[in-house]
Design a protein around this motif. Structure first.
Motif, PDB file in Angstrom:
ATOM      1  N   ALA A 162       0.804  -1.220   0.000  1.00 13.28           N
ATOM      2  CA  ALA A 162       0.000   0.000   0.000  1.00 13.28           C
ATOM      3  C   ALA A 162       0.839   1.273   0.000  1.00 13.28           C
ATOM      4  CB  ALA A 162      -0.930   0.011   1.210  1.00 13.28           C
ATOM      5  N   TYR A 163       2.149   1.168   0.158  1.00 10.55           N
ATOM      6  CA  TYR A 163       3.001   2.354   0.268  1.00 10.55           C
ATOM      7  C   TYR A 163       3.053   3.108  -1.056  1.00 10.55           C
ATOM      8  CZ  TYR A 163       7.086   5.225   1.198  1.00 10.55           C
ATOM      9  OH  TYR A 163       7.936   6.284   1.368  1.00 10.55           O
ATOM     10  N   ARG A 164       3.000   4.424  -0.970  1.00  5.89           N
ATOM     11  CA  ARG A 164       3.142   5.277  -2.145  1.00  5.89           C
ATOM     12  C   ARG A 164       4.291   6.237  -1.900  1.00  5.89           C
ATOM     13  NH1 ARG A 164      -1.595   9.179  -4.062  1.00  5.89           N
ATOM     14  NH2 ARG A 164      -1.038  10.130  -2.067  1.00  5.89           N
ATOM     15  N   ARG A 165       5.211   6.292  -2.832  1.00  5.80           N
ATOM     16  CA  ARG A 165       6.370   7.173  -2.688  1.00  5.80           C
ATOM     17  C   ARG A 165       5.957   8.625  -2.751  1.00  5.80           C
ATOM     18  NH1 ARG A 165      11.090   4.784  -6.535  1.00  5.80           N
ATOM     19  NH2 ARG A 165      11.508   2.924  -5.316  1.00  5.80           N
ATOM     20  N   PRO A 166       6.605   9.463  -1.947  1.00  6.04           N
ATOM     21  CA  PRO A 166       6.335  10.901  -2.064  1.00  6.04           C
ATOM     22  C   PRO A 166       6.952  11.428  -3.352  1.00  6.04           C
ATOM     23  CG  PRO A 166       8.013  10.489  -0.409  1.00  6.04           C
ATOM     24  CD  PRO A 166       7.502   9.159  -0.838  1.00  6.04           C
ATOM     25  N   PRO A 167       6.402  12.495  -3.907  1.00  7.28           N
ATOM     26  CA  PRO A 167       6.966  13.035  -5.147  1.00  7.28           C
ATOM     27  C   PRO A 167       8.411  13.504  -4.938  1.00  7.28           C
ATOM     28  CG  PRO A 167       5.134  14.388  -4.359  1.00  7.28           C
ATOM     29  CD  PRO A 167       5.246  13.213  -3.452  1.00  7.28           C
ATOM     30  N   VAL A 168       9.218  13.301  -5.946  1.00  4.17           N
ATOM     31  CA  VAL A 168      10.643  13.630  -5.854  1.00  4.17           C
ATOM     32  C   VAL A 168      10.855  15.135  -5.777  1.00  4.17           C
ATOM     33  CG1 VAL A 168      12.856  13.438  -7.038  1.00  4.17           C
ATOM     34  CG2 VAL A 168      11.237  11.548  -7.114  1.00  4.17           C
ATOM     35  N   ALA A 169      10.098  15.899  -6.519  1.00  3.48           N
ATOM     36  CA  ALA A 169      10.306  17.332  -6.594  1.00  3.48           C
ATOM     37  C   ALA A 169       9.811  18.065  -5.354  1.00  3.48           C
ATOM     38  CB  ALA A 169       9.604  17.899  -7.824  1.00  3.48           C
ATOM     39  N   GLY A 170       8.951  17.493  -4.610  1.00  3.81           N
ATOM     40  CA  GLY A 170       8.449  18.149  -3.415  1.00  3.81           C
ATOM     41  C   GLY A 170       6.946  18.302  -3.431  1.00  3.81           C
ATOM     42  N   ARG A 171       6.445  18.824  -2.380  1.00  8.47           N
ATOM     43  CA  ARG A 171       5.006  18.912  -2.205  1.00  8.47           C
ATOM     44  C   ARG A 171       4.390  20.081  -2.968  1.00  8.47           C
ATOM     45  NH1 ARG A 171       2.205  19.492   3.702  1.00  8.47           N
ATOM     46  NH2 ARG A 171       0.129  19.886   2.941  1.00  8.47           N
TER      47      ARG A 171
END
Length: 106
Positions: free
Chosen positions: A94-103
């Protein structure tokens, strides 16, 4: 929606694993030696009918060799370890990576 269900399954498995570990810790302190309850004993204590149902389903739908060496090995392991592994498995799915560029990037 599916990610929420997987995280909920992970949370339930984690809660049950902590409960099983706590019970083992209490029994270990009272016995003055390590006590690790196998998954088969914990499962048959909680719901004896479902363990027979799962065994029958595995033997009928998969193969009898999937029950004897594989499932019997898992059932002989400590309950809290197996449930922690199940919890981790569903959490990783279920894990989703956070966006690389930022929030706040477009």
């Amino acid at each position: 929606m599916i990610r929420f269900i997987l995280k909920a399954i992970s949370l339930v498995a984690l809660v049950v694993a902590v409960m099983a570990g706590t019970i083992d810790a209490i029994q270990s302190v009272s016995a003055s030696e390590p006590v690790l309850t196998p998954l088969a004993v914990a499962w048959s204590t909680a719901s004896p009918d479902t363990i027979a149902l799962v065994a029958d389903g595995i033997m009928r739908n998969l193969h009898p060799y999937a029950w004897d060496p594989a499932a019997m090995w898992v059932l002989s392991q400590p309950a809290f370890v197996v449930l922690l592994a199940v919890s981790l498995f569903f959490w990783v799915i279920a894990y989703r990576r956070p966006p690389v560029a930022g929030r706040f990037t477009a």
